[in-house]
Motif scaffolding. Structure first.
Motif, PDB file in Angstrom:
ATOM      1  N   TYR A  99       0.392  -0.969  -0.171  1.00 22.26           N
ATOM      2  CA  TYR A  99      -0.010  -0.047   0.293  1.00 22.26           C
ATOM      3  C   TYR A  99       0.387   1.438  -0.050  1.00 22.26           C
ATOM      4  CZ  TYR A  99      -4.070   2.535   1.214  1.00 22.26           C
ATOM      5  OH  TYR A  99      -4.984   3.994   1.004  1.00 22.26           O
ATOM      6  N   ALA A 100       2.209   1.518   0.598  1.00 20.15           N
ATOM      7  CA  ALA A 100       2.496   2.438   1.281  1.00 20.15           C
ATOM      8  C   ALA A 100       3.547   2.637  -0.363  1.00 20.15           C
ATOM      9  CB  ALA A 100       3.824   1.892   1.664  1.00 20.15           C
ATOM     10  N   ASN A 101       3.650   1.561  -0.588  1.00 21.64           N
ATOM     11  CA  ASN A 101       5.143   1.762  -2.225  1.00 21.64           C
ATOM     12  C   ASN A 101       3.541   1.793  -3.106  1.00 21.64           C
ATOM     13  OD1 ASN A 101       7.117   0.889  -2.331  1.00 21.64           O
ATOM     14  ND2 ASN A 101       6.404  -1.427  -2.077  1.00 21.64           N
ATOM     15  N   VAL A 102       2.197   1.535  -3.674  1.00 18.34           N
ATOM     16  CA  VAL A 102       0.649   2.622  -4.435  1.00 18.34           C
ATOM     17  C   VAL A 102       1.297   3.918  -3.992  1.00 18.34           C
ATOM     18  CG1 VAL A 102      -1.262   2.387  -5.023  1.00 18.34           C
ATOM     19  CG2 VAL A 102       0.144   0.243  -4.726  1.00 18.34           C
ATOM     20  N   ALA A 103       1.109   4.323  -2.533  1.00 16.91           N
ATOM     21  CA  ALA A 103       1.109   5.505  -2.155  1.00 16.91           C
ATOM     22  C   ALA A 103       2.136   6.920  -2.943  1.00 16.91           C
ATOM     23  CB  ALA A 103       0.602   5.498  -0.855  1.00 16.91           C
ATOM     24  N   LEU A 104       3.412   6.051  -2.632  1.00 18.01           N
ATOM     25  CA  LEU A 104       4.634   6.779  -2.776  1.00 18.01           C
ATOM     26  C   LEU A 104       3.767   7.602  -4.789  1.00 18.01           C
ATOM     27  CD1 LEU A 104       7.146   4.766  -2.270  1.00 18.01           C
ATOM     28  CD2 LEU A 104       7.182   6.599  -1.517  1.00 18.01           C
ATOM     29  N   ASN A 105       3.292   7.020  -5.285  1.00 19.23           N
ATOM     30  CA  ASN A 105       3.401   7.266  -6.962  1.00 19.23           C
ATOM     31  C   ASN A 105       1.900   7.736  -7.406  1.00 19.23           C
ATOM     32  OD1 ASN A 105       6.172   7.013  -7.070  1.00 19.23           O
ATOM     33  ND2 ASN A 105       5.195   4.468  -7.074  1.00 19.23           N
ATOM     34  N   SER A 106       1.009   8.206  -5.838  1.00 21.11           N
ATOM     35  CA  SER A 106      -0.725   8.665  -6.035  1.00 21.11           C
ATOM     36  C   SER A 106      -0.945   9.249  -5.041  1.00 21.11           C
ATOM     37  CB  SER A 106      -0.970   6.815  -6.428  1.00 21.11           C
ATOM     38  OG  SER A 106      -0.812   6.275  -5.520  1.00 21.11           O
ATOM     39  N   ASP A 107      -1.974   9.805  -5.438  1.00 21.69           N
ATOM     40  CA  ASP A 107      -2.701  10.258  -4.088  1.00 21.69           C
ATOM     41  C   ASP A 107      -3.243   9.816  -3.028  1.00 21.69           C
ATOM     42  OD1 ASP A 107      -1.394  13.158  -4.565  1.00 21.69           O
ATOM     43  OD2 ASP A 107      -3.026  13.465  -6.450  1.00 21.69           O
ATOM     44  N   THR A 108      -3.302   8.787  -3.492  1.00 20.99           N
ATOM     45  CA  THR A 108      -3.951   7.048  -2.330  1.00 20.99           C
ATOM     46  C   THR A 108      -4.340   8.202  -0.462  1.00 20.99           C
ATOM     47  OG1 THR A 108      -2.886   5.700  -3.442  1.00 20.99           O
ATOM     48  CG2 THR A 108      -4.200   4.686  -1.312  1.00 20.99           C
ATOM     49  N   SER A 109      -4.898   7.919   0.059  1.00 21.06           N
ATOM     50  CA  SER A 109      -5.221   8.506   1.096  1.00 21.06           C
ATOM     51  C   SER A 109      -4.192   7.970   1.964  1.00 21.06           C
ATOM     52  CB  SER A 109      -6.723   8.212   1.554  1.00 21.06           C
ATOM     53  OG  SER A 109      -6.996   8.703   3.077  1.00 21.06           O
ATOM     54  N   LEU A 110      -3.143   7.983   3.329  1.00 23.39           N
ATOM     55  CA  LEU A 110      -2.925   7.749   4.455  1.00 23.39           C
ATOM     56  C   LEU A 110      -3.953   6.779   5.265  1.00 23.39           C
ATOM     57  CD1 LEU A 110       0.355   9.639   3.310  1.00 23.39           C
ATOM     58  CD2 LEU A 110      -0.532   7.970   2.048  1.00 23.39           C
ATOM     59  N   GLN A 111      -4.996   7.360   5.395  1.00 23.60           N
ATOM     60  CA  GLN A 111      -5.576   6.662   6.493  1.00 23.60           C
ATOM     61  C   GLN A 111      -5.810   5.593   6.947  1.00 23.60           C
ATOM     62  OE1 GLN A 111      -6.759   9.448   8.346  1.00 23.60           O
ATOM     63  NE2 GLN A 111      -7.372   7.762   9.693  1.00 23.60           N
ATOM     64  N   ALA A 112      -5.605   4.305   5.887  1.00 23.68           N
ATOM     65  CA  ALA A 112      -5.275   3.016   5.934  1.00 23.68           C
ATOM     66  C   ALA A 112      -4.563   2.421   6.492  1.00 23.68           C
ATOM     67  CB  ALA A 112      -5.631   2.329   4.891  1.00 23.68           C
ATOM     68  N   LEU A 113      -2.416   3.211   6.440  1.00 28.54           N
ATOM     69  CA  LEU A 113      -1.970   3.168   7.253  1.00 28.54           C
ATOM     70  C   LEU A 113      -1.802   3.291   8.555  1.00 28.54           C
ATOM     71  CD1 LEU A 113       0.704   3.646   3.817  1.00 28.54           C
ATOM     72  CD2 LEU A 113      -0.652   1.539   4.675  1.00 28.54           C
ATOM     73  N   ILE A 114      -2.165   4.676   8.233  1.00 26.47           N
ATOM     74  CA  ILE A 114      -2.237   5.348  10.297  1.00 26.47           C
ATOM     75  C   ILE A 114      -3.313   4.134  10.512  1.00 26.47           C
ATOM     76  CG2 ILE A 114      -3.179   7.205  11.246  1.00 26.47           C
ATOM     77  CD1 ILE A 114      -2.367   9.042   8.916  1.00 26.47           C
TER      78      ILE A 114
END
Length: 138
Positions: A87-102
């Motif tokens: 998920y973090a790797n996908v979020a590095l290259n997109s505007d994916t919300s970080l809430q799931a990781l939090i």
């Protein structure tokens, strides 16, 4: 310099000892603080990199043959860690919300924390209804 060496040096200097679970909880609190505060692209990348590094270290420990955790917990942590890292790797290259990781990190903090008192670093308490839907696939 390894994390273990750094922690031992800190403990020698501070004269205190922190249990490994509390050190791990502190690391997740720190990463959640970075993820929550990330407003710029560079802050976001730094926070996601810290999240990847933390989960990578945790997964290395879980996969060691001398890991004291039972097999089911090791498997569950590996599954969650793998998902978090993807998920973090996908979020590095997109505007994916970080809430799931939090949310995942907050669950780890709760599981690692010895006391029931909520930490100010864990972020705002989220009920099950308000947490982001997480689908662990692939």
């Amino acid at each position: 310099m390894s994390v273990t060496y750094g922690m031992s040096q800190y403990q020698n200097q501070s004269g205190t000892y922190l249990p490994p679970r509390e050190v791990e909880a502190m690391a997740f609190r720190h990463v959640n603080g970075l993820l929550s505060a990330a407003k710029t692209r560079s802050d976001r990348q730094a926070a996601l990199s810290a999240n990847l590094k933390l989960w990578g270290i945790l997964m290395q420990g879980v996969q060691r043959t001398d890991c004291p955790l039972d097999a089911i917990l090791r498997k569950d942590l590996t599954t969650v860690g793998t998902w978090s890292m993807r998920y973090a790797n996908v979020a590095l290259n997109s505007d994916t919300s970080l809430q799931a990781l939090i949310d995942i990190n907050r669950d780890m903090i709760e599981g690692l924390s010895a006391s029931a008192a909520p930490s100010p670093y864990a972020g705002p308490a989220a009920s099950n209804e308000t947490r982001a839907a997480i689908q662990m696939v692939g």
